[in-house]
Each structure stands twice: as structure tokens, then as C-alpha cells.
Enzyme design. Structure first.
Site, PDB file in Angstrom:
ATOM      1  N   GLY A 132       0.824  -1.197   0.000  1.00 30.24           N
ATOM      2  CA  GLY A 132       0.000   0.000   0.000  1.00 30.24           C
ATOM      3  C   GLY A 132       0.862   1.252   0.000  1.00 30.24           C
ATOM      4  O   GLY A 132       2.055   1.208   0.310  1.00 30.24           O
ATOM      5  N   CYS A 133       0.264   2.372  -0.358  1.00 28.02           N
ATOM      6  CA  CYS A 133       1.035   3.617  -0.443  1.00 28.02           C
ATOM      7  C   CYS A 133       1.486   4.069   0.946  1.00 28.02           C
ATOM      8  O   CYS A 133       2.647   4.409   1.154  1.00 28.02           O
ATOM      9  CB  CYS A 133       0.226   4.704  -1.150  1.00 28.02           C
ATOM     10  SG  CYS A 133      -1.463   4.903  -0.544  1.00 28.02           S
ATOM     11  N   TYR A 134       0.555   4.074   1.908  1.00 27.48           N
ATOM     12  CA  TYR A 134       0.938   4.508   3.255  1.00 27.48           C
ATOM     13  C   TYR A 134       2.006   3.593   3.850  1.00 27.48           C
ATOM     14  O   TYR A 134       2.979   4.088   4.444  1.00 27.48           O
ATOM     15  CB  TYR A 134      -0.283   4.537   4.170  1.00 27.48           C
ATOM     16  CG  TYR A 134      -1.260   5.666   3.927  1.00 27.48           C
ATOM     17  CD1 TYR A 134      -0.841   7.001   3.949  1.00 27.48           C
ATOM     18  CD2 TYR A 134      -2.613   5.417   3.712  1.00 27.48           C
ATOM     19  CE1 TYR A 134      -1.753   8.037   3.752  1.00 27.48           C
ATOM     20  CE2 TYR A 134      -3.527   6.454   3.518  1.00 27.48           C
ATOM     21  CZ  TYR A 134      -3.089   7.756   3.547  1.00 27.48           C
ATOM     22  OH  TYR A 134      -3.983   8.775   3.370  1.00 27.48           O
TER      23      TYR A 134
END
Lengths: 345, 345, 345, 345
Positions: free
Chosen positions: D153-155
């Protein structure tokens, strides 16, 4: 004074709630919505203020149904519904309440022109003769007596205010080219890809040019009523901001006209209009009028070619603010009641 | 291949660094700045990439002085300096390096016209006869042989690409009205109140209308060289985005012209031009070309009134990208080398 | 009632003009500026409204000098000057006018703490004992009697309103981590590269973390006065919007605390505070309060770890709006007079 | 080399098309979409570049069906589909193509943890043992041998890169608080009111705090595998920009640690990682890495309290760029092939 709103949850409806809440002459606000009937205002609108909560408290601080609205016999009904839906839903109120319709349903008198622009016949052509076009500064006297007011489109408001006085003075000729910029709220609160943040952010461009935008028909009818020789072309552009609209209009002059004469024409037209500000030494920018009901107007002339500049907040003077201004005129309130003349920074 | 940049720390300079760093035919990049000479590139530009660090390493990865630059005899010099300063600072490079000047100093051949627009005489009128106007698609052959290339302004690039082929075809007449929108980077990296975030955010409007913008003179000269009867008016608008420019041009047709004929004219003009994309079924939006060197072009016709739509990234095709494209043409590299044809989302 | 503004042309000054213009209990507004003395308000502020023009008309509708201001003996002076300048320029008004200082000059009582944060001694330490910290909801009684009110910083306002009632209830312990987001207007109207449109657009990030931001000192002193064991760390971030501030605070609970108890603490603290809205079922967003003087507060709890969420408009509740609220309290006006409780859409 | 994309028309799919088009080692790109099968790429994506048109030409330059894809036996399949859909649609490719899954379906090994976060069982728990978590810098060796890569995921990408080396060094303790800011594209291309331009413009705020965001589970599993005593809390915020993500992490140190030691830990961890840039003297901002595959990392220490700062472009290093980086590692291409190390201005 009891004011109802149809179509509360769109952008113009949300602005109407705010303006009516702060309006000194409006005692009760009746917000309604066909789709979210019964929901608490505080849950659908986190920005809602205490003044609105107070003015809606008597009826539960919630969205009412049309039946509830009808029973409550509002003095004025603001319809912020989509076109076609608006004339239909307003049915029960015609004749009993003053109706200020923010949709296009009663803006165009010429039925063929309406049909060409909206691909349908006017939904209530029987009422068209009774509808007054709600460009306040131009039709103030008629509005004061009207029971059905067709609130103008945002682009026509921004475009016609600088054009009509000059057209009436008979100094314009030929083709009129309007290039307009609009913030994204002008398109309404619609869940379509083109209006997503990531699609409009850092993005600008034209759409519906020439005579293909519906507002072109609305403007053309207004101009034609003053000078049938004028031929209007209109090209709108979407730009990445929420609110604000700027119109840059190019038109030829019939004869040599000095800047002083233009200024005099505007002063004569708008000296009693608190919401039109003529700024000869500044080309207005949309933020000058953000949140206000003003339309600022300026011009630039090169020989017999004239450029007109005008800006509005499309949700205020271009929609809900002008609707309230029309209510003020119709009910004999102070014209500026509940409306701002200053732009936000 | 050794490429120097004058005026590295402005927006066009920063973009030049990025483009040259990724360019397969450029081995060394020499960035300079009069005011920040000696500073490390990594400290003035946190976005800087490894490729640029590699290509500047030999000279310390820092901003060089003009003297250092001169001694290093670059093959090509890109000047991203302000007008007037540019022609002056480029002095030592004329004759020894190919100079691609992104300022206005060599764009206008007509000295009186230049003086009217810039309130000063052209700084090096002696070199004007040798300068080639760097609108690549129009002057490709001349650029291939030029040692001094006057890279066009951003507005002229966006406006002339759709106009010139039609003007050359002799089908346009009368007044041309260009209404253009620009992101704020078009104004450069200047510490003035009007370009602060809070002044431009949520704000749009026209400035320098008619014939008062300097780029109007530049465009007028180009158009006049093709058809002296055309009369150009240009009204730019600032809109809240960093990059991107859209021109909406209105012009009359001399005779009945079908859309097919227009399409053919464009195809003939641009079939060998990888950076002009004609999109008959879509009005282009600035984000279509964000970060790319493309100019997308479309039109809309109503009878003999024609609307042209064109978009560019003002920092790429409108400045640094076209400068690299001109280098490619001049040095016989592949025209698309180091330049993107896709727009960022 | 005569209200003066020092530092009119910054963002907080421009907002003060708007708020005071619409304020029912203020008859005259005296805007001043050291640098632009004598200029017409209508030329320095194109957004200016008719109400302000009316309230400044008597004195020429222009920016006044400090000498003119002094002679006019304003009832209240709002200073929107930079810190250090503010205490100095306010000199003539101490003792004769109520001074509401929006700078930092009187916010911190502990002189050593001030000096550490501002690298200078407090400019008027003699007046510090008389200054009341203008966080209205917390010091309402003291403000009602004060002649020198130190209007809080924007970050402290957003951060302290959710924190102080819980700290007073004795349920917090240990380290407090505040992560805050601010629109760019929080930095003032300064012509520096970092605040240009193209630098802040599409850009976000932290600055001055931990204990290095001046506002951290201001908050620490306030918290310490309630519970000296709490240790505050503060990390602000700039985000691309003009106005609005959100604080996300993380803190430990001393013991098991149910959500109901937290709600009760807030209700007790703020039941008579029209500008604090507790929203247990919604994490507030900055646009909920845009243009309003509200601070919306919510929380999320996981075991004994508590997250607090609060939002304000940094130019209203975080600056000029709270200053007007303090004037209202001080002069016995209705606390909400001239201030909005609704957020703009 | 033949690369397929599932879910081409979302933001990560559109970015994948751009990256693969420019990638020197990819010969053919096969874009597919379940819903728009058969449509021309040039009509669904106006920004599309010539390189992509060339690489898709052989198959008609259009969106292919899954059946067509399967028959074409791509070497690598990038799935940019929503979670749950992804594992299902990828079915035919497991075992025959290398699958790089950008959804969450294979990110979490602990099935109970997955179920808690996604309210469903992992869709293909049989394949979980074979999936490698695609945080390239951490699992480079495993990725080089994997046939199923779960792109993070990006986070988690932005948060784990600064955290994991310190956690591995054993110097962190206790609670970790991550406060992250994300541009709106992080939410995907979904036609919901909350992501409309007018809802997110000039608006910021937290959502899904503490342990309620799905990415919190993903990060927690990764951290736990290194140091099971660490307890992670994560609070994301939406801010008004299209792309970019910043994580500000607060954590305690087990013992006194000098800045030099932290720098050394990072240097050891990332000296061979071209996309992690450690910037001790600058807190990175999201625009530093816009359009690049970099993650810039910095820190600030006050005693034993440590603040970590990291930024990525959520669509590049946070999604499609890292997916390409993983392809590079898996297929033995140069790790930086087709990826930028510079940030756009």
C-alpha cells in the site's frame, strides 16, 4: 416569513440555507429533499450554523417531504432542483407561494429555442407568460410584482450585466464572443468522473463552444429582445477552483465611442444597483467577489473593438444570492438584506 | 555533447535541468546562475535526480559562474534569463556555441514593434538577422542550420500552431480573438504579492488584454508574415494551476470551409510533427499534455465562424521542452529525444 | 464605538476589516498602515464591501497614519502587526484604548520561554502582568475585564481547545504529540519564494517539528499552567489551501476513561460556548468551519490512547474572528455578534 | 517482454501504462479492462503517448478482455484491480505469468489480521505462502525469485521505509504514531461525492484513525516481524492535491542515540537503493518526489523522542512505480529502468 428550499443538498441549496439562515426578514426555513427526506440537517451538512438550526427547529431540524412543505404553505419557495424536475415538483406551489426557480425551466420564453437547447419542450409552457426573468438589475420592477421568478443561469448573469446596458444604448454591433471561465461548482454536485478532484485539479479547458451550451440560448434571447442584430457566441471553460466565474466578452462598436461614454452608460444603468460595481481602472478577478453577491464590471477598448470583463461568484450572484436578492425585491425587503457586498480573501 | 544553462533557478531553468539530465545525447550539463554561483545543485533543488547529478559531477555538482561556463566551451547554451539580461549575458557565447534563447530578446525582427512591446530597443539588433524563430514545427529547416534560436513565448506557441496552417491556406480573414488561460508558472518565479499562493488560489481573471500583452506583438509579427490582413487581439487569463496553457481562438473564414478541409490542412501541416496532435473529436484540456512536449489542437465551426482550441504545458512545449526540441533538430538528434509525448494524470 | 486596525494590508488585517464592517456594534472603522498611509481602501482591497466604505467614509475611506489614529482615540485597537513591531507601535494606545494584539508579543508570560522561542526579550515585559491570554472559551471572565488582550496563535487555538478541558479533568498523562495541518495564509502575506503559488500548489510537508515552532512554547505554557507533568511536541505541516487548520493530537490517558466521560467533560466545558462544536460521530474537516469562528472538536480512543481532532479557520477563530469575539466579550456585546457559525461550502 | 495490465482505467492503471510505455525492456503492453473491453486506448486516455500506442499497436491499440490476455500469455501481469476482485481475476495467470498485484489481496500473511482489516477472508489463502511483500528495498532478494508479488500500500511504503531499518537496529520502543497526509488520488478513481473537486478543494482532515485504517494492519504485520513489542497507530489525512504522500512518524528511542548513528543506520540500509534518499538537513516535501519513484527520508530528534519524515508520490513509489521496480528486480533489469529519480516542479 417562511421560506422553503427544494433540492437542499446540492451546492445551490446548501448556499440558500446559509443565506436564508442569516436573513433578518426570514423567520423559518423549510429545507426539503426528495431523496433524503427525514434526515437531520446537522448530519447532512457539517458546516451548518446555529442560525439555521434555530430557524428549522420548529420542524425538527430535518429535511421535509414535499407533502410536509405543501401543508406548511411557505411564503416563498426556492427550487434548486434540476431542470424538468423543478417545474414538476413546484406544481403544488404555483399560485399559492411565490416561486423562485433556480432551474432553467422558465428562463426561456421562446419555446422552440428552449426545445433546441434542452431537447425537450418547456415542462410548463402554460406558466411561461407569467414567469419573470430574474436578472434583478434589469427586471427589478417586474420582479417586484412576480409570483414566478426564473432565476438566471450563472453564465448569463455574468455576461448580460455588462452587455445589456451597452446593447440598449445601441452602440454594439455584429458578433459577440464571450469566453468564460467557471469554477467546478457551476456543474453541480454530480458524482461523475469528470468532476472528481483528480480530474479537475491542475486542469483547464473549453467545453460546449459556440452556440452549443444551453446558456447561449438563454443569453441570445435576452440580447435579441434589446437588439435583434446582435449574434452571440459563447465558449465556457472549466478551471480548477470551486467557485467563481469570469466572462471576457469581445464585441464591435457601431461608431467611435469614448471610454467616458461607456462609463456614463454603466453609471446610468447601475447607480441604484448595490451589487454591480464598475471598476474602470481594474480588470476584476473572481476572488474580488468570492462569497459576495456582487458583479464587478470593467472594459478595455482598442478603437472600435471592445472587451468587457465581469466576475461573479457563481453560487451567489450566479444562483442562490440572486435568488435571495429577488426575494428581497419581491417582498419589499432591503435589496441587500442577507447578502454580502465584500469578497472573501 | 556539453549543454549549459543560464538562469538555472527559475522554473524554465529547473525544467531544462530535468530534461537535459534524461537526454540520451547530452553527456554533460553545466548549470549556472549569476546570483547563486557556487551553490550545490542538491541544495538549491530538492527534486533533482541522480541522472543530473551524474552529468554535473565532473564540475562539482554546483552552479557555475559565467566565466567558468565560457572556459568550458559548451556546445549549446540555453538561456533562461529575463529579457534584456539574456542577450547581454549570452555575449561570450555568440559565434562559439549554439545559443537557444528562451527570453524575448530575439523573437521579434521588427525593431519598432519590439520597442513598443518591451519599452526598450532590442538589446542586440546586430544579431537579429541571424536569429531564427524557434517554433519548431514551422521553422524546422531554418532551425537545423541556426546558431541563434529565439525560443518562442508560451502563448505564441499555443496560439500559432493551430493558426498558422490555416492562415497559410488563405482561408482566414479579419479579426482574430485569442482568449488564453495560463497556469501561474507562466509568470516566472518572482517574489511578488500577486503570485503568492493565497492570491492566486481560487482566483481567475484576465490581464493585459487586446494588444497590450508583449506576446501579442510576437504573434502579430508571425501572422503578418503569412497574411498581412489578419488583425490579432489577445487576452490572457491567470487560472489557479501551476502549469498548463489553453488558447481558445475565434476567427472568421473567408469562404465556406468544411471540417474535412480543415482536418486535411492540419494533417498536411503536421503529419511529420510528433508533438502536434490533432483531436477532431475532443476539445483538449491542459492536463492531456501536462509534462509533455505536445500541443493538442482541435476546432469547432459554426458557419463561417471558427473556434480553435489548443493546449500545451507552458514549461515544456511553451519553453524548455521546445528548447530541447530545437536542440534536437539543430544537432541532428531524434526530434523526440528526451521529451515526452504523454501527459501526466 | 470606534475600532482601529494596525497592519490592515496583511491577511488578518483584511479579514478584520470585513468582520468589523458587518459588526452591528461598531460604528467606525479606522484602518491604518505604516507603509501605505493615505492610500484609498478601495484601491488596496478590491474585495472591499459597501459596509466598510460607509464605516470609514468619515475619515476619507483611506489608510490612516498612526498619528491620525492616536488623535482619534479609538475605543479598541486591533494590532495585526508582526511581533516586536506590534508592542512598539501599540505604545500610544496602552492605557487609553483597549488593545487586542494579534501578534505574539504578549502571549507568553514566562520571559525566558519567550526569549527562547523568539530569540529576543519580550518587547514590553512591563505590560506582561496586565495582558490576558485571549483564548476566549478558557479566559472569558478575565477577558471581560482586560485592557490588553493577547490574541492566541492559530495553532494554539486549534490545539488547546480540545486539550485543556481534558487536562483540567486530570485524565491526561505523559507526552502529547500534535500533528497539525495549515493552509498557506497562516504564514502571512510575505513575498518569499516558499509561499509562491507554484511552490505550495500540489505540495505538502512538515516544518519546525518537535519543540522548534514558536507556537509550541505558547501551548506548553498554557498546558503547564493546568498540569505541569504534560510534555508537548508539535509538528506543523503546510498543505495546499489558503485557509483552514486541522490539529490531530495524540495523548495517553491516566486511567480507563469511557467515551461518555469525555463527552461530558466537553459538554461541561463548552455548553455556553457558541463557537465550540463537539461532534462525537464525525471527524471534523477544515471546510466544515471555513469562514466561521467555530472550532469543531472530536476524538477517537483506543484503550488508553486518545486521539483528538480539531479544526478552525486560521484567519477567523485562529486570528481575526477570535479577536472580534474578544472585543465582544470585553465590551459586553453579544459573543456571536459579527461572527459566523456556519462554514462555507 | 510482454506486460499486461488488469484494471487499466483507474489511476494506478493509467500510470502503469505510462511507465511501461517508456520502459526500454518491455516490448508489448497489453492493457485490459473488464468494463470497457474493446475501447480504443486513445479514446479512454487523452494523455496517452506515442510510445504506448506503438507498444499496443499489434493488438489493436485497445482494451483487451481477460480471455484475450490469457491467450497472449504475458510474461508479467500487473493487477490494478480492487481487492478481492484482483485475486479472482488473476486466477488464470498464477503459475504461468509473474503476477504483481497492486491490490491488498496478498499483502497480509496473517489471515485473521487480514479478515479483521478487510471484513472477509483472504480470497486465495492457498497462495499466501508464495506471495512476497513487494517493498523492494526490504525484500529485494525474495522479489528476485518470486512469481507472486504483493505490491505494498502507499501509506505502508512511505511509513515503513524510514521505520524498518531503525526497528531492525533495535533502537525503537513503545508506541509508534504515524500521521500521514495523502493527495486525493490515493482513494482511487471512484465516483463518490467525497472525492468531487468541490468537496476536497480547500479542505483537509483526518479519517480512519488509530488502528481502523486497513493499511495499519499491513504495517503492523511488517513491523511485528522485526520487533513484536512495537505498537503502531496510524492516522491518515486527506489534503487537497492530486498526488503525493507525507508520513510524519513519532516514536521513542530505547536509549540515547546520536544523529550520526541514525544516519549510519540509514546509509547501511539504503546505500544500494537508488530510490531512497536520506536528507538529514531538509524535511522533505511531497513535491520533491512528484512523479518520481523516490522515497525521501529525514528525521528530527529531541532527546529520546524521534520524528521521522518521509514522502513519496503515492501513484509511483506508492503503487505503479514500485510495481515496475519489482518487475525490474524480478526480471533482472536495471532497477531504475523506466523510473524517474527526479521530482517534477
Amino acid at each position: 416569513m417562511r421560506a422553503a428550499i427544494l433540492g437542499t443538498t446540492g451546492y445551490t441549496g446548501l448556499v440558500l440555507m446559509r443565506l436564508l439562515a442569516e436573513h433578518a426578514d426570514v423567520d423559518e426555513v423549510l429545507p426539503s429533499s426528495s431523496s433524503r427526506n427525514g434526515e437531520k440537517l446537522s448530519s447532512i451538512d457539517p458546516g451548518i450554523g446555529d442560525a439555521l438550526l434555530a430557524k428549522t427547529e420548529k420542524f425538527g431540524g430535518k429535511l421535509l417531504s414535499i407533502d410536509e412543505l405543501t401543508a406548511l404553505k411557505p411564503d416563498v419557495v426556492f427550487s434548486a432542483l434540476p431542470h424538468m424536475a423543478s417545474a414538476k415538483v413546484c406544481g403544488p406551489f404555483f399560485g399559492s407561494s411565490v416561486v423562485i426557480d433556480l432551474s432553467a425551466d422558465f428562463r426561456i420564453k421562446d419555446e422552440a429555442l428552449f426545445e433546441k437547447a434542452y431537447k425537450q419542450k418547456p415542462p410548463r409552457s402554460d406558466l411561461l407568460p407569467h414567469a419573470v426573468y430574474g436578472l434583478t438589475e434589469i427586471y427589478r420592477d417586474e420582479i417586484a410584482r412576480a409570483d414566478l421568478i426564473a432565476n438566471p443561469g450563472c453564465y448569463p448573469t455574468a455576461s448580460l450585466l455588462p452587455l445589456l446596458p451597452l446593447a440598449r444604448a445601441g452602440i454594439l454591433e455584429g458578433k459577440i464572443f464571450i469566453s468564460a471561465l467557471s469554477g467546478v461548482s457551476g456543474a453541480g454536485r454530480k458524482n461523475v468522473t469528470n468532476y472528481l478532484y483528480c480530474e479537475r485539479d491542475e486542469n483547464s479547458g473549453a467545453y460546449n463552444p459556440g452556440k452549443s451550451h444551453r446558456h447561449a440560448a438563454e443569453m441570445a434571447e435576452q440580447l435579441r429582445s434589446v437588439d435583434s442584430t446582435l449574434d452571440l457566441y459563447f465558449t465556457p471553460h472549466l478551471v480548477p477552483m470551486s467557485r467563481g466565474e469570469a466572462a471576457t466578452t469581445t464585441v464591435g462598436l457601431k461608431r467611435e465611442v469614448e471610454d467616458d461614454e461607456i462609463l456614463r452608460i454603466y453609471e446610468n444603468a447601475y447607480s441604484s444597483s448595490p451589487f454591480v460595481r464598475v471598476t474602470p481602472s481594474r480588470i476584476p478577478q473572481t476572488k474580488d467577489v468570492l462569497g459576495s453577491n456582487r458583479c464587478d464590471v470593467s472594459w478595455h477598448r482598442e478603437g472600435q473593438t471592445l472587451f468587457l470583463f465581469s466576475v461573479i461568484d457563481n453560487l451567489v450572484k450566479g444562483a442562490s444570492g440572486q435568488a435571495v436578492q429577488n426575494m428581497n425585491v419581491r417582498f419589499g425587503f432591503k435589496e441587500t438584506q442577507g447578502l454580502r457586498t465584500y469578497g472573501e480573501i
